[in-house]
Design a protein around this motif. Structure first.
Motif, PDB file in Angstrom:
ATOM      1  N   LEU A   6      -5.139 -11.191  -2.733  1.00  0.00           N
ATOM      2  CA  LEU A   6      -5.688 -10.030  -2.992  1.00  0.00           C
ATOM      3  C   LEU A   6      -6.945 -10.007  -4.054  1.00  0.00           C
ATOM      4  CD1 LEU A   6      -6.416  -6.968  -2.143  1.00  0.00           C
ATOM      5  CD2 LEU A   6      -4.954  -6.342  -4.072  1.00  0.00           C
ATOM      6  N   LEU A  65       0.722  -1.267  -0.037  1.00  0.00           N
ATOM      7  CA  LEU A  65       0.073   0.174   0.059  1.00  0.00           C
ATOM      8  C   LEU A  65       0.722   1.269  -0.002  1.00  0.00           C
ATOM      9  CD1 LEU A  65      -2.769  -0.905   2.667  1.00  0.00           C
ATOM     10  CD2 LEU A  65      -3.052  -0.517   0.012  1.00  0.00           C
ATOM     11  N   LEU A 104      -8.933  -4.067   2.093  1.00  0.00           N
ATOM     12  CA  LEU A 104      -8.408  -5.027   1.101  1.00  0.00           C
ATOM     13  C   LEU A 104      -9.246  -6.317   1.335  1.00  0.00           C
ATOM     14  CD1 LEU A 104      -5.995  -2.923   1.991  1.00  0.00           C
ATOM     15  CD2 LEU A 104      -4.728  -4.808   1.257  1.00  0.00           C
ATOM     16  N   VAL A 133      -9.011  -4.027  -3.723  1.00  0.00           N
ATOM     17  CA  VAL A 133      -9.163  -2.973  -2.752  1.00  0.00           C
ATOM     18  C   VAL A 133     -10.433  -1.891  -3.088  1.00  0.00           C
ATOM     19  CG1 VAL A 133      -7.916  -0.918  -1.846  1.00  0.00           C
ATOM     20  CG2 VAL A 133      -6.892  -3.032  -2.781  1.00  0.00           C
TER      21      VAL A 133
END
Length: 178
Positions: free
Chosen positions: A139, A116, A131, A142
């Motif tokens: 991931l 980030l 997230l 986001v």
């Protein structure tokens, strides 16, 4: 050094030639900036102007955030050189975003903060993101939950969970830039 032009340096000491022969990692920050600037001023080489930029702004973060007008305030930096610097820093940010765009493994606070960092660095106001992670802590995406003011942000818990449920996330991480 002020009066020495890059052209007057031996070929093995010139930034462009050194980069070609030894690679970009062999050059110092002011030499890399000098390559972007291309030319200096009467009595002041691009290397010296690069050093002055670094001294004035102190960090790459501050240099990258400087406006074209702020950059033009440095003697030897005109509009074209300022625009070139802004373009280089924007490309660097985009490259960092592209690298992050894959589905990284975010299984530790260190990996999350590293991932980030560039996105949060250029923000001057409070931000809150969530997230969304799959079962393997990779991931999904986001979600920006809120932008605030310089020192305050408001968000309701339902906004956090709405995004997580919609994405079928197995895990969430809340991240705040300040």
């Amino acid at each position: 050094m002020n009066s020495v032009r890059i052209h007057d340096l031996p070929a093995h000491e010139r930034p462009r030639e050194r980069l070609a022969a030894e690679g970009a990692e062999a050059l110092g920050n002011s030499e890399l900036i000098a390559i972007l600037l291309r030319t200096g001023l009467q009595g002041k080489s691009a290397l010296v102007i690069g050093q002055e930029l670094l001294a004035q702004f102190q960090t790459f973060e501050r240099l990258a955030q400087a406006s074209v007008d702020e950059l033009c305030g440095v003697k030897g930096i005109g509009r074209d050189k300022a625009v070139t610097l802004k373009a280089a820093f924007t490309l660097a940010r985009r490259m960092a975003a592209e690298i992050r765009a894959g589905r990284p493994l975010l299984d530790s606070p260190e990996r999350i903060s590293d991932w980030l960092r560039e996105d949060f660095r250029a923000t001057g106001v409070e931000r809150l993101v969530v997230l969304l992670l799959d079962t393997r802590r990779r991931l999904i995406r986001v979600e920006e939950l809120a932008h605030g003011t310089l020192n305050e942000i408001h968000v309701h818990a339902r906004e956090v969970f709405r995004a997580a449920i919609a994405a079928n996330a197995a895990g969430i991480v809340l991240a705040h830039n300040h």
